[in-house]
Design a protein around this motif. Structure first.
Motif, mmCIF file in Angstrom:
data_model
loop_
_atom_site.group_PDB
_atom_site.id
_atom_site.type_symbol
_atom_site.label_atom_id
_atom_site.label_comp_id
_atom_site.label_asym_id
_atom_site.label_seq_id
_atom_site.Cartn_x
_atom_site.Cartn_y
_atom_site.Cartn_z
ATOM 1 N N GLY A 15 -7.012 -7.772 -3.072
ATOM 2 C CA GLY A 15 -6.343 -6.502 -3.305
ATOM 3 C C GLY A 15 -5.476 -6.469 -4.542
ATOM 4 N N TYR A 16 -4.937 -7.629 -4.940
ATOM 5 C CA TYR A 16 -4.046 -7.693 -6.104
ATOM 6 C C TYR A 16 -4.371 -8.937 -6.925
ATOM 7 N N LEU A 17 -4.044 -8.852 -8.211
ATOM 8 C CA LEU A 17 -4.182 -9.998 -9.101
ATOM 9 C C LEU A 17 -2.846 -10.267 -9.780
ATOM 10 N N ILE A 18 -2.500 -11.541 -9.917
ATOM 11 C CA ILE A 18 -1.393 -11.941 -10.787
ATOM 12 C C ILE A 18 -2.012 -12.332 -12.118
ATOM 13 N N VAL A 19 -1.692 -11.595 -13.152
ATOM 14 C CA VAL A 19 -2.284 -11.805 -14.474
ATOM 15 C C VAL A 19 -1.216 -12.367 -15.403
ATOM 16 N N GLN A 20 -1.473 -13.524 -15.911
ATOM 17 C CA GLN A 20 -0.515 -14.174 -16.804
ATOM 18 C C GLN A 20 -0.576 -13.539 -18.184
ATOM 19 N N SER A 21 0.572 -13.151 -18.704
ATOM 20 C CA SER A 21 0.644 -12.609 -20.060
ATOM 21 C C SER A 21 0.375 -13.742 -21.051
ATOM 22 N N PRO A 22 -0.382 -13.509 -22.122
ATOM 23 C CA PRO A 22 -0.811 -12.224 -22.701
ATOM 24 C C PRO A 22 -2.239 -11.822 -22.325
ATOM 25 N N GLY A 80 10.411 -18.140 -17.090
ATOM 26 C CA GLY A 80 10.305 -17.751 -18.488
ATOM 27 C C GLY A 80 8.967 -17.155 -18.887
ATOM 28 N N LEU A 81 7.997 -17.085 -17.985
ATOM 29 C CA LEU A 81 6.689 -16.528 -18.298
ATOM 30 C C LEU A 81 6.545 -15.152 -17.659
ATOM 31 N N ALA A 82 5.984 -14.215 -18.417
ATOM 32 C CA ALA A 82 5.767 -12.862 -17.906
ATOM 33 C C ALA A 82 4.492 -12.827 -17.078
ATOM 34 N N LEU A 83 4.584 -12.295 -15.881
ATOM 35 C CA LEU A 83 3.446 -12.171 -14.984
ATOM 36 C C LEU A 83 3.283 -10.715 -14.586
ATOM 37 N N ASN A 84 2.071 -10.214 -14.727
ATOM 38 C CA ASN A 84 1.766 -8.849 -14.332
ATOM 39 C C ASN A 84 1.047 -8.838 -12.997
ATOM 40 N N VAL A 85 1.430 -7.953 -12.133
ATOM 41 C CA VAL A 85 0.749 -7.781 -10.851
ATOM 42 C C VAL A 85 -0.025 -6.480 -10.916
ATOM 43 N N VAL A 86 -1.332 -6.584 -10.723
ATOM 44 C CA VAL A 86 -2.177 -5.388 -10.804
ATOM 45 C C VAL A 86 -2.882 -5.184 -9.472
ATOM 46 N N ARG A 87 -3.102 -3.911 -9.140
ATOM 47 C CA ARG A 87 -3.824 -3.579 -7.915
ATOM 48 C C ARG A 87 -5.288 -3.376 -8.250
ATOM 49 N N VAL A 88 -6.165 -3.968 -7.436
ATOM 50 C CA VAL A 88 -7.601 -3.829 -7.646
ATOM 51 C C VAL A 88 -8.056 -2.561 -6.935
ATOM 52 N N LEU A 89 -8.497 -1.583 -7.685
ATOM 53 C CA LEU A 89 -8.886 -0.292 -7.112
ATOM 54 C C LEU A 89 -10.179 -0.426 -6.320
ATOM 55 N N ALA A 147 9.816 -10.553 -5.032
ATOM 56 C CA ALA A 147 9.189 -9.433 -5.747
ATOM 57 C C ALA A 147 7.696 -9.371 -5.443
ATOM 58 N N LEU A 148 7.038 -10.522 -5.441
ATOM 59 C CA LEU A 148 5.602 -10.545 -5.169
ATOM 60 C C LEU A 148 5.324 -10.094 -3.741
ATOM 61 N N LYS A 149 6.102 -10.574 -2.781
ATOM 62 C CA LYS A 149 5.911 -10.210 -1.379
ATOM 63 C C LYS A 149 6.098 -8.710 -1.176
ATOM 64 N N ARG A 150 7.079 -8.150 -1.849
ATOM 65 C CA ARG A 150 7.345 -6.713 -1.715
ATOM 66 C C ARG A 150 6.182 -5.886 -2.249
ATOM 67 N N VAL A 174 1.035 -2.572 -11.294
ATOM 68 C CA VAL A 174 1.999 -2.085 -10.302
ATOM 69 C C VAL A 174 3.321 -2.837 -10.369
ATOM 70 N N GLY A 175 3.398 -3.887 -11.169
ATOM 71 C CA GLY A 175 4.658 -4.604 -11.254
ATOM 72 C C GLY A 175 4.611 -5.693 -12.302
ATOM 73 N N THR A 176 5.770 -6.020 -12.839
ATOM 74 C CA THR A 176 5.905 -7.104 -13.811
ATOM 75 C C THR A 176 7.190 -7.859 -13.502
#
Length: 812
Positions: A642-649, A666-675, A545-548, A659-661
């Protein structure tokens, strides 16, 4: 023809049997790969330190608990080497670690080492195992050849080769780059002997052998070992030469000169690595690793009893392992087997006048003095630091101790084969066994200890005592076996052989049994230390998922960092601590994902000092790990992330877009694009102050200067298509190390150091295409020297061949 074959068979049958024996022992040593998988290294440990790579069905804890560098560095660099070579590229630059690091010039990646070259010939999944097997084969065959040149028979040479390649100090480092140069110790000695003895008209091949052995040893990686090996060989040859001179024999100074020439050619062949590599190392964290004071004197017990302080792998009974030594197990492992120690002692007592025995003994004793602390304050180790060699861990010379003992043991076995019936041989053997009996008695007496602490647990007094006593079973059994063997041989001689007659076949059979027992001990002692898995780097759904999502963009990490440990600064917590939400630094290389984190000894000091964090310039680290928290878009843009993996919360930083979660372990990770983040841009440089990052980047659509496209034809070249109607500064977010060059429309432009130890270049008006290429000037100089060395060897060989033919022509 048949007679000639019979003659060759009679001459070399013993050597063929010896080499086959070494190959069989190597196969036995690596045999768990058949059952567990061909991935060499603690892949289970590697998976557990990264949330993205933990397998859902993997319920057991990692078996290997302290040897993670094999999978987080060695196998990862080997994978990148293989991938680049199979894409027609030389592994010169690593663009997947942080903002990029040298790959070839970090030494440890070893893309030109002979074992790595062999690994290129097999599929990737077998490449690292093939590399490890080649190290063993090189070490074993080199020691075998050196033993034969010293006058040993095939059986004694087989004993020496087996002991050298499976000794704890060498076999324990097989997955590390440190074993790359050490594997060539036997070939270096053998080539030196052959060249020293070479007759006129038959020297070219021995020049080539010594030069190639030196070059491949250097290409094997780990520069600190070069110094340690040079010291050990210096003692060996120096003391052997002095002993030869004192015994009334002359030294062939022409032969010594030939050795110097061969060594010089080897250095020239390896100059493409070490000449620019030294420049890289001088500015890296490797150059400031903390001084080591060697090992405690107690650790010398591990030369006799493997596992006397426990073993470094988990079991059902001991999930945290049982190792409770004062240092890392792999730094202390030194076992060679009690049989080898007894035989080495026998050789020293009987053949103490022989120069080679003096040289090998001096080399072993010198290495032991450098390794183990003797006296209060460790004066020898502190002297090493005072000489400017404080970044070298002296205990890593232990492999040369094992090499010297292996050769001495081979000599000892030869003594028994030739002179068992002589009283002085029996006395020397009895004294050697008696010394070992005393040593083992002391170890048994001190095996009872109290409870000991372990990482994440402890051993009770009875458990710790049991660990030590189990480690003494093999040595004790071997000593008893030696006593029984000696008694049986004596009885046989007394009843079947007259005094002064030749040794019987019974003696040879007994010595063959010693070889078999020694090989069995070394295989059993080491085979369980290594780990194997079907795949070293399994691709999990989270990694897919991260690679995609991120593709080839650089990924930063924003995690919930654990509280700082007592005495640990906030800077070290923030920058040099791993939290596991991404891919462990360097493991990302195997997945082709670029990550803003590094675990490499050639991280530039300037890069760490320039990072916008308070007091980072005063923080000295030798851990080679850089894993910063990136929690703002401005900081991400400063490094082209270009992207950050942000650990919830944790909140999503301003200036980024989700752009993706996905869920990992068991931990939620958010992938955000750096504009607005780019590796190359005409934006104004980022102004940074310690503790904060302030961006003064103007918006691209308000400017006429833009970057249209960026391509990356190979690992060391970027092509940037731009529109620059006026003179402008281009920000190049690549680590500033010596060797980068840039052109604008084909014309050279100057690269400058920019904020953050990155780069910039002033682009002339009208520029359309900018090329940025990595190619250190000293690399080119080194290639010229290497070519000159090869040419010199070829011309000398041709001249020698012509001289051999000329008498034939005159006779006609």
């Amino acid at each position: 023809m048949r007679i000639r074959l019979r003659t060759l068979w009679s001459l070399y049958a013993g050597d063929l049997a010896g080499v086959v024996f070494l190959v069989v022992v190597i196969c036995l040593y690596l045999s768990p790969a058949i059952k567990d998988g061909v991935g060499f290294g603690p892949a289970d440990l590697g998976r557990h330190i990264s949330l993205l790579t933990r397998l859902a069905h993997a319920t057991r804890a990692p078996r290997g608990i302290i040897n993670g560098d094999i999978v987080t560095q060695g196998a990862a660099w080997n994978t990148l080497d293989w991938e680049l070579v199979h894409h027609g590229q030389f592994p010169l630059w690593n663009d997947l670690s942080g903002t990029g690091l040298p790959q070839f010039l970090n030494f440890e990646s070893a893309p030109l080492a002979l074992p790595t070259l062999i690994g290129y010939l097999v599929p990737l999944r077998f490449a690292y195992l093939a590399t490890v097997a080649m190290k063993l084969l090189i070490a074993g065959t080199g020691t075998y050849l050196a033993s034969r040149l010293l006058g040993l028979g095939p059986l004694s040479a087989t004993f020496a080769g087996t002991t050298a390649m499976l000794s704890g100090a060498f076999a324990g480092w097989l997955g590390w780059a440190i074993s790359g140069p050490l594997a060539w110790a036997g070939w270096l000695l053998a080539a030196g002997i052959l060249l020293y003895r070479a007759e006129p008209g038959d020297r070219a091949k021995w020049y080539a052998l010594l030069a190639l052995s030196v070059a491949f040893s250097i290409y094997g990686g780990f520069p600190e070992v070069y110094v340690l090996m040079a010291g050990a060989f210096g003692l060996l040859f120096g003391l052997a030469g002095i002993a030869r001179r004192l015994s009334g024999n002359r030294i062939d100074w022409a032969g010594v000169r030939r050795l110097g020439i061969g060594l010089g050619i080897g250095l020239a062949l390896a100059m493409p690595l070490w000449l620019p590599g030294i420049q890289t190392l001088r500015g890296s964290v490797r150059n400031s690793e903390g001084a080591s004071v060697g090992l405690s004197f107690h650790a010398l017990t591990l030369l006799v009893a493997q596992g006397y302080d426990g073993l470094p792998f988990a079991t059902k009974a001991f999930p945290n392992g049982t190792f409770f030594g004062s240092s890392n197990y792999y730094e202390t492992a030194a076992y060679v087997g009690v049989i080898a120690l007894v035989l080495a002692s026998t050789a020293i007592i009987v053949w103490w006048r022989r120069p080679i025995v003096v040289g090998l003994t001096a080399s072993a004793v010198g290495a032991l003095l450098v390794t183990y602390q003797i006296g209060s304050g460790a004066p020898i180790q502190h002297l090493i630091t005072d000489l400017g060699l404080g970044s070298i861990a002296p205990q890593r010379i232990l492999s040369m101790v094992g090499f010297a003992i292996a050769l001495l043991a081979g000599l000892g076995l030869e003594v028994l084969l030739r002179h068992w019936c002589e009283p002085r041989t029996k006395i020397a053997f009895a004294v050697s066994v008696g010394i070992m009996v005393v040593v083992l008695a002391v170890l048994w007496d001190r095996s009872s200890i109290g409870a000991v602490a372990l990482p994440g647990g402890h051993l009770t007094a009875s458990q710790a005592t049991a660990v030590r006593q189990r480690s003494l079973y093999w040595p004790t059994a071997e000593v008893l076996g030696l006593l029984v063997m000696a008694l049986l041989l004596q009885l046989h001689q007394h009843t079947h052989q007259r005094p002064g007659t030749r040794n019987s076949r019974r003696v040879r059979s007994a010595m063959g049994a010693l070889v078999a027992v020694q090989a069995g001990f070394l295989v059993v002692a080491g085979v369980g230390i290594n780990s194997y898995e079907p795949s070293t780097y399994p691709v999990t759904p989270a990694v897919k998922a991260l690679k995609r999502i991120v593709g080839t963009s650089l990924v930063g990490l924003d995690s919930v960092r654990q509280p700082c440990a007592p005495g640990e600064t906030a800077t070290s917590c923030t920058l040099f601590q791993w939290d596991g939400i991404g891919l462990y630094p360097e493991m990302n290389l195997a997945y082709g994902i670029a990550e803003f984190a590094m675990y490499d000894p050639v991280i530039p000091h300037a890069f760490l000092n320039a990072y916008p964090a308070p007091h980072v310039d005063s923080y000295q680290t030798g851990a080679n790990l850089f894993s910063p928290i990136v929690n703002s878009a401005s900081l991400a843009r400063a490094y082209g992330i270009g992207y950050l993996i942000v650990q919830s919360p944790l909140p999503i930083p301003k200036g980024t877009r989700l752009v993706g979660t996905f869920t990992a372990s068991g931990l939620a990770l958010n992938v955000v694009r750096v504009l607005g983040s780019q590796r190359f841009s005409f934006a104004k440089p980022t102004a940074t102050t310690k503790g904060q990052a302030v961006t003064t980047q103007s918006r691209a659509h308000q400017r006429s200067d833009i970057v249209n496209t960026t391509s990356h034809p190979n690992d060391a070249r970027y092509v940037v298509d731009v529109r620059a109607p006026r003179r402008q500064k281009l920000m190049i977010r690549i680590t500033d190390v010596p060797g980068w060059h840039a052109t604008a429309n084909g014309h050279p432009i100057t690269i400058h150091r920019a904020t953050g130890d990155l780069m910039s270049a002033t682009v002339p008006a009208g520029t359309r295409v900018i090329e940025i290429t990595y190619g250190p000037a000293l690399l080119g100089v080194g290639e010229l020297f290497a070519f000159a060395g090869l040419l010199g060897l070829a011309l000398y060989g041709l001249l020698e061949a012509l001289r051999r033919r000329s008498p034939v022509k005159q006779g006609r």
